[in-house]
Structure formats: structure tokens, C-alpha cells
Write a protein that holds these residues in place. Structure first.
Motif, PDB file in Angstrom:
ATOM      1  N   SER A  82       0.827  -1.211   0.000  1.00 40.07           N
ATOM      2  CA  SER A  82       0.000   0.000   0.000  1.00 40.07           C
ATOM      3  C   SER A  82       0.856   1.254   0.000  1.00 40.07           C
ATOM      4  O   SER A  82       0.593   2.217  -0.744  1.00 40.07           O
ATOM      5  CB  SER A  82      -0.926  -0.003   1.227  1.00 40.07           C
ATOM      6  N   ALA A  83       1.902   1.269   0.863  1.00 36.13           N
ATOM      7  CA  ALA A  83       2.755   2.450   0.951  1.00 36.13           C
ATOM      8  C   ALA A  83       3.470   2.718  -0.366  1.00 36.13           C
ATOM      9  O   ALA A  83       3.593   3.874  -0.811  1.00 36.13           O
ATOM     10  CB  ALA A  83       3.770   2.273   2.086  1.00 36.13           C
ATOM     11  N   ALA A  84       3.951   1.662  -1.006  1.00 34.26           N
ATOM     12  CA  ALA A  84       4.636   1.834  -2.288  1.00 34.26           C
ATOM     13  C   ALA A  84       3.672   2.332  -3.358  1.00 34.26           C
ATOM     14  O   ALA A  84       4.011   3.214  -4.166  1.00 34.26           O
ATOM     15  CB  ALA A  84       5.283   0.515  -2.711  1.00 34.26           C
ATOM     16  N   GLN A  85       2.449   1.775  -3.364  1.00 33.10           N
ATOM     17  CA  GLN A  85       1.469   2.188  -4.361  1.00 33.10           C
ATOM     18  C   GLN A  85       1.068   3.645  -4.178  1.00 33.10           C
ATOM     19  O   GLN A  85       0.954   4.404  -5.149  1.00 33.10           O
ATOM     20  CB  GLN A  85       0.228   1.281  -4.266  1.00 33.10           C
ATOM     21  N   LEU A  86       0.880   4.074  -2.905  1.00 39.03           N
ATOM     22  CA  LEU A  86       0.532   5.461  -2.629  1.00 39.03           C
ATOM     23  C   LEU A  86       1.639   6.416  -3.087  1.00 39.03           C
ATOM     24  O   LEU A  86       1.379   7.479  -3.650  1.00 39.03           O
ATOM     25  CB  LEU A  86       0.261   5.649  -1.128  1.00 39.03           C
ATOM     26  N   TRP A  87       2.892   6.022  -2.832  1.00 39.42           N
ATOM     27  CA  TRP A  87       4.019   6.875  -3.234  1.00 39.42           C
ATOM     28  C   TRP A  87       4.065   7.014  -4.754  1.00 39.42           C
ATOM     29  O   TRP A  87       4.259   8.102  -5.289  1.00 39.42           O
ATOM     30  CB  TRP A  87       5.317   6.295  -2.693  1.00 39.42           C
ATOM     31  N   LEU A  88       3.877   5.891  -5.439  1.00 40.42           N
ATOM     32  CA  LEU A  88       3.943   5.922  -6.897  1.00 40.42           C
ATOM     33  C   LEU A  88       2.804   6.760  -7.481  1.00 40.42           C
ATOM     34  O   LEU A  88       2.999   7.502  -8.459  1.00 40.42           O
ATOM     35  CB  LEU A  88       3.887   4.494  -7.446  1.00 40.42           C
ATOM     36  N   GLU A  89       1.622   6.636  -6.909  1.00 40.65           N
ATOM     37  CA  GLU A  89       0.505   7.436  -7.401  1.00 40.65           C
ATOM     38  C   GLU A  89       0.719   8.924  -7.120  1.00 40.65           C
ATOM     39  O   GLU A  89       0.379   9.791  -7.930  1.00 40.65           O
ATOM     40  CB  GLU A  89      -0.795   6.970  -6.743  1.00 40.65           C
ATOM     41  N   LYS A  90       1.285   9.222  -5.956  1.00 43.14           N
ATOM     42  CA  LYS A  90       1.471  10.612  -5.546  1.00 43.14           C
ATOM     43  C   LYS A  90       2.504  11.326  -6.403  1.00 43.14           C
ATOM     44  O   LYS A  90       2.374  12.517  -6.719  1.00 43.14           O
ATOM     45  CB  LYS A  90       1.877  10.650  -4.074  1.00 43.14           C
ATOM     46  N   TYR A  91       3.583  10.586  -6.773  1.00 41.76           N
ATOM     47  CA  TYR A  91       4.685  11.244  -7.486  1.00 41.76           C
ATOM     48  C   TYR A  91       4.851  10.737  -8.918  1.00 41.76           C
ATOM     49  O   TYR A  91       5.920  10.854  -9.502  1.00 41.76           O
ATOM     50  CB  TYR A  91       5.988  11.031  -6.717  1.00 41.76           C
ATOM     51  N   SER A  92       3.799  10.132  -9.450  1.00 43.33           N
ATOM     52  CA  SER A  92       3.920   9.581 -10.808  1.00 43.33           C
ATOM     53  C   SER A  92       4.116  10.660 -11.850  1.00 43.33           C
ATOM     54  O   SER A  92       4.686  10.429 -12.917  1.00 43.33           O
ATOM     55  CB  SER A  92       2.659   8.762 -11.143  1.00 43.33           C
ATOM     56  N   ASN A  93       3.665  11.865 -11.551  1.00 38.69           N
ATOM     57  CA  ASN A  93       3.802  12.959 -12.509  1.00 38.69           C
ATOM     58  C   ASN A  93       4.950  13.905 -12.158  1.00 38.69           C
ATOM     59  O   ASN A  93       5.027  15.013 -12.695  1.00 38.69           O
ATOM     60  CB  ASN A  93       2.490  13.749 -12.579  1.00 38.69           C
TER      61      ASN A  93
END
Length: 660
Positions: A647-658
């Protein structure tokens, strides 16, 4: 951090130059440096590297045990240091030619967590720079007596520092600083060298329990006149096997002295002359061979590669002694130089012959302080003008009937010499008193005499079927010139051996068993090395150890293309599916590249110090902790924490994907 090209090779060449191990240094340097130009690599897992590390560690332990058994001396440390680069080399070569540039060592590897008190579950090690330092340290063990070591060490160290120097200073300023440091270091190392020599001498004496093995053929300080109890060691220092038990030497001599002054015996002009070996290199001729002779085998150890042989009177030939140099003094002392290892040599002798130099005026010399007491004893014994045989008989009876043996040192009074106190008052002492008194008494009546030191051979071991000679068996006696040859005269009371044996600890049999084991093992190893080829023995040992630690999983060689295209996050161990590797890939795309030898925590710490995007980095702390648990914890992580990591990795990737 990668080590610069050719630096490791230069360190190995320097090590080979200082130690003389060129045969190993050159190919080792070539193998390591070729790794910079040869792109093919072996796909070794971290477990493979750890198994090779265990192999090197095991070889090091075996080598230490062998050196302890073979040398029985503190100097084994220097030999071990000189060969250490060879022992560690397989591990470094495996690292250089593997796809992994570092070794991840778990904290429980050889109980390192207890020794180093580390809290982390693992730590990452690159052997390049530690091996560079090891080569310099091993080169120092060669103990060269010139400036070459310091200059080589300075140049190599300067090169190593040059590649990691700060770019804030110009090369000229840096060069001035390094030359200044080298000059100050050179002055300091001169003082440290003197301190080292002093400490080495004291430590060696302490570790050897002052067991009397060190002999100075120029002077001998006795314990005459000292106060206290003469301490002695029960250590076995050599063994004697006889093939002619009916003509066995009871005394083995190391050195002879002819001048006495205030408790100090010295040898006037010993005049050592070299002895050349026969064609076989192990036979040494000291004198003409008589018609009849006896033979004994002596098993001993050379301390620091040199020492004095224990010889029977009348020794004319020494066999099976592979030393590089031999010298003989005019007083019979034989000094040899060779390898630091046990030696076993045969001596042929006839005690009816003597090969020492004829007597001189020094063999009748008497210190003025001793003349009055000697004159008084001569008058008491009524031996002035008597035949030499009669004089010897009366002197021996005098000491046997009126004196006792003792290790208690009574000292002396303020108005007489130690010898006077012994002859007139205490009439009790150890062998040095009796040998000194006898030598000077015989000189007083015109019989040339000398003071001899060595060992008494009297303790037979049925278990070993040979004689054991201990440190406490060190002895002193007189050499008297009669009938054209030097003869041993020992006036020490015969019960001295039983008196000393009574003081031995009842647990001494334990050290005797260890000594026997060491003697048998070293003898067996020496036989194997001589019987078979030395290198075949090493190869056999390495194959056995490799069978034990390595090889259950076949290794495959990768091509250059495979290495380049293989993702750096692919691991063939637990945790290879961690979602953090997706984050690492994203950061790499953003230009925040992790160095190959850099741990995740060190990577994040560096990025913060370089003022990179702090928001990106701060949010990684929790993810990294979960990743470490999943990746390195031997017990693994539970489902809750595994879910948290996803979950933490997915949240980070979604937050900084752009992010850009």
C-alpha cells in the motif's frame, strides 16, 4: 566506491617485492586487473560469495593452527600476515568477476553480530580497498631493513588518496599537504621502529616465559648474587632420540665462556667461522671422523629463523639439517640460520675427542675480587701442586659432601662477592654457582677451565620412546683441559633434577600431551610435504574445502549483453518481488541514481545532503523500513506488514507519478 584501475595490481606487486613472493604476486595482479578489461562475468549469488568467504576463513584457521604447531613461537604472526593476501585472494577474485560488485554479509556470519556488536541484519562490503590495505600490511611483515617499504607505502597511499581527494583544493595544494604528511610520517616511523623492536623483544620474552632458549655466545649474565626464588618453566623445548643408548650424551652444550667478572661470563674473541655444507645441502662436517662414534637425533625449533644447536662434546658431523647458513666459534658454539620451523637433525660424536680451540691465557684468568676466597678453599682442600686427576677428585668430593642444591637465591652480604658468600657461608645454590666456583678453583691451581651452558638430558619418556628436555633442564658446568682435550666436569649435586621435578605442577601432563600432539602433527605434515609435492597437498586441501562449501548450485557465465540488459533489481533470493524496486526505478528515471555500492539508507541520506526534492525522500523512510524487513529478515514479515509495504509503495507511486 570503485577502486581505480591498476591500484590493486600495484599493491600486489609491492607486496610480492617486499616479501619475495613474486611467483604469486604477478599472476594475482594480472588476474585482478584483467577484470577491468574483460566484460564477461560469472552469475554468482550472494550465497556463493559467502561460501567462498567461508572457504578462505577455514583455510586461514588451518594455516594458523599449522603455524602454531610448526613454529611454537610468537613469530608465526609475521608468517601468517605475509601469506594472508593469498588466502583472501579467491574471495576478491570472485567478487571482481561476478555480477555483484559487493558482498551482502548477514550479521550472524561467523557470529559477527556478537563480535562487532552490530544491530543491522546485514551489511554490504566491497573488498577492493580493504584488500589494498591488507597488501600493504602484509608487505610490512617482511621486516625489510631499508627505506623501500616506507617509500612504497607512501606512494601507494598517495595514489589511493588522490582518487578520493576533495575537488575544492587545487592539485598543487593537495600535493604539498601529502608531501608534508609523508615527511612527518617518515620521522615518526623511525621512532616507532625503535619502539617496535623494544616491545617485540619484551613480548617475545614474556610469551616464552623466559625459558632460557635464547643464548648470547658473547656474554652470559648469571643469577649469582640475586635474591628470591629462581623461576623455571616446565615447557618441553626439544627431544632427543638415541640409536646408541649405551653411549648417550648426558649434557648437550650450546655455548662456552672463558672470562668471569661480577656475575657475568663472557667469551673473549669467539671468532665465528663459516661452515660449508656437503653437496646434499644437509650434511655439515665440523671435524675429522674418529674410528668409533655414536649418534642421536635432536628435534627442536629455530626461533625467528636462527639459533644455536645443542651438541654433544666431540660432535664431528651433523646430518639432515637443511639450514642456509652455519657458523662455528672457536669455543664450540654452532650458530645456524634457516626457516622458522621445527628442525630434526642427527649428530655424530665421540666424547673422547674435542674440537674446541686449545687453551689460552684467558682460560686461567681470575678476577682480583675472587682470589682471596679461592686461595682459602685451595688451602682447605690441600690441592696446590697435586696431580690434575687428584685435584678433580678432591674438588668433586668437596662440593658433594659440603654443599646442597637450591633454587632459593640468598643474595650476598655487603662485604664479599656472591661467590665468596656461596663458598664460605650459604654453601647452597643452583648450577651456576657450582659451575662458576669449580671453573675458578681449577684455574687457581693452573688447570685451564671454561664455563659451559646447555641442557641436561635425563628424562626418558616411555610414551614417546625418547628423552624430553624441558626449559628447567637448562644447566651449567665446567670444561676442563686434561690429557690434551676438553672434558666436562659437573659438580652440581646429583639430586638437583629430583628437587626441580618436585616443584612441577600436577597438571603439567596436560601441556605435555599438547606438546606431544604438536610434535606428532608437525612431524606428519613435514613428512607429507617432503614425501609428496607441497603444492599437491595444498590443492588437495582446497578441493576438499570447496567440496564442503561450494558447488551445490552450478554457476553459469554471462555475456556482456546479458549483464547490460539485466535489471539491477533482480535478485534470486527472498524479497525479489518487493514493490520498492518500482520506486527505485522511478527515482532512477528522475535522475536520482543509486551508486552500485550504496545501501538504500545511505542513498537516501546522500540525496538529502545534496538538497534533492525533500518531499520525495521524506516519504520513503517508512517504505524502506518495511522493505528491509521483507528483504533481509530471516524470519520474514507477517501479512499485515506485507500489505503495508504494497500500500505504501502504491501510494508513493501514485502521488509522485507525474513528478519531473
Amino acid at each position: 566506491m570503485k577502486i581505480p584501475k591498476l591500484l590493486l595490481g600495484a599493491a600486489l606487486i609491492f607486496w610480492g617485492w617486499q616479501t619475495g613472493l613474486w611467483f604469486f604476486a604477478l599472476p594475482m595482479a594480472i588476474i585482478l586487473e584483467c577484470s577491468h578489461f574483460w566484460s564477461l562475468r560469472w552469475d554468482l549469488s550472494n550465497n556463493d560469495l559467502l561460501n567462498i568467504a567461508k572457504l578462505s576463513f577455514t583455510i586461514a584457521l588451518i594455516f594458523i593452527v599449522y603455524l602454531l604447531i610448526a613454529n611454537q613461537s610468537i613469530y608465526f604472526i609475521y608468517t601468517f600476515l605475509k601469506w594472508l593476501p593469498i588466502i583472501v585472494f579467491p574471495l576478491l577474485a570472485a567478487q571482481k568477476y561476478s555480477t555483484q560488485e559487493n558482498i551482502e554479509i548477514p550479521s550472524d556470519f561467523f557470529i559477527l553480530n556478537k563480535i562487532l556488536k552490530i544491530e543491522a541484519k546485514h551489511f554490504i562490503l566491497n573488498l577492493s580497498y580493504p584488500y589494498f590495505v591488507l597488501c600493504i600490511l602484509s608487505a610490512s611483515a617482511a621486516n625489510t631493513q631499508n627505506i623501500s617499504f616506507y617509500l612504497g607505502m607512501f606512494v601507494l597511499s598517495a595514489l589511493a588518496f588522490w582518487f578520493v581527494r576533495s575537488k575544492r583544493y587545487s592539485p598543487a595544494i593537495w600535493l604539498c599537504f601529502i608531501l608534508t604528511a609523508g615527511s612527518v610520517g617518515f620521522i615518526g616511523q623511525i621512532g616507532l621502529h625503535q619502539l617496535h623492536l623494544s616491545l617485540e623483544e619484551n613480548v617475545v620474552n614474556w610469551l616464552s616465559n623466559n625459558n632460557g632458549q635464547e643464548v648470547d655466545t658473547f656474554k652470559k649474565k648469571t643469577d649469582i648474587g640475586e635474591i628470591g626464588i629462581l623461576k623455571q618453566s616446565n615447557n618441553i623445548i626439544f627431544r632427543v632420540a638415541s640409536e646408541t643408548p649405551n653411549n648417550f650424551p648426558l649434557l648437550l652444550r650450546e655455548a662456552t665462556y672463558n672470562k668471569y667478572q661480577s656475575g657475568l661470563w663472557s667469551a673473549v674473541n669467539p671468532n665465528f667461522t663459516p661452515i660449508k655444507s656437503e653437496d646434499n645441502g644437509t650434511t655439515w662436517i665440523l671435524g675429522e671422523k674418529p674410528k668409533n662414534s655414536s649418534q642421536v637425533t635432536i628435534s627442536a625449533t629455530l626461533n625467528d629463523g636462527q639459533g644455536f644447536l645443542k651438541l654433544a662434546d666431540g660432535t664431528f658431523q651433523i646430518d639432515q639439517l637443511p639450514v642456509s647458513n652455519m657458523e662455528k666459534s672457536q669455543y664450540g658454539a654452532v650458530k645456524v640460520e634457516g626457516k622458522v620451523e621445527p628442525i630434526s637433525y642427527q649428530i655424530q660424536f665421540n666424547q673422547n675427542f674435542s674440537f674446541d680451540s686449545p687453551p689460552t691465557a684467558d682460560d686461567l684468568q681470575i678476577a682480583n675480587k675472587e682470589k682471596s676466597v679461592l686461595k682459602q678453599i685451595i688451602s682447605q682442600l690441600d690441592i696446590q701442586g697435586k696431580p690434575p686427576e687428584e685435584i678433580l677428585k678432591r674438588v668433586e668430593i668437596f662440593f658433594r659432601q659440603n654443599f646442597t642444591y637450591s633454587l632459593n637465591l640468598a643474595g650476598k652480604d655487603n662485604y664479599s662477592t656472591p661467590l665468596s658468600t656461596f663458598l664460605l657461608k650459604t654453601r647452597s645454590g643452583h648450577c651456576e654457582y657450582f659451575a662458576t666456583a669449580t671453573t675458578l678453583l681449577l684455574r687457581s691451581v693452573g688447570i685451564p677451565s671454561r664455563y659451559a651452558v646447555g641442557y641436561s638430558v635425563h628424562e626418558f619418556s616411555p610414551l614417546e620412546n625418547q628423552y624430553l628436555v624441558r626449559s628447567r633442564h637448562a644447566h651449567a658446568w665446567s670444561l676442563v683441559y686434561l690429557k690434551g682435550r676438553w672434558q666436562a666436569v659437573d659438580t652440581t649435586p646429583a639430586d638437583w633434577t629430583s628437587i626441580e621435578a618436585a616443584n612441577v605442577s600436577q597438571w603439567s601432563f596436560i601441556t605435555d600431551l599438547w606438546s606431544l600432539l604438536s610434535f606428532k602433527v608437525s612431524g606428519g605434515l613435514r613428512y607429507l610435504i617432503e614425501k609428496f609435492n607441497y603444492w599437491w597437498l595444498i590443492l588437495f586441501l582446497v578441493l576438499i574445502l570447496m567440496r564442503q562449501f561450494v558447488g551445490k548450485k552450478p554457476m553459469r557465465r554471462l555475456s556482456t549483453q546479458q549483464i547490460v540488459t539485466q535489471p539491477i533489481t533482480k535478485y534470486d533470493i527472498i524479497g525479489n518481488d518487493s514493490e520498492f524496486y518500482l520506486i527505485e526505478k522511478k527515482l532512477t528515471e528522475l535522475g536520482l541514481v543509486r551508486h552500485p555500492s550504496e545501501s538504500l539508507k545511505n542513498w537516501v541520506k546522500r540525496l538529502k545532503q545534496e538538497n534533492q526534492t525533500s518531499v520525495l525522500i521524506d516519504d520513503l523512510t517508512f517504505v524502506i523500513e518495511l522493505h528491509y524487513l521483507y528483504r533481509f529478515d530471516p524470519q520474514g514479515i507477517n501479512e499485515d506488514k506485507r500489505t503495508q509495504l504494497k500500500s505504501a509503495a502504491q501510494l508513493w507511486l501514485e502521488k509522485y507519478s507525474n513528478s519531473n
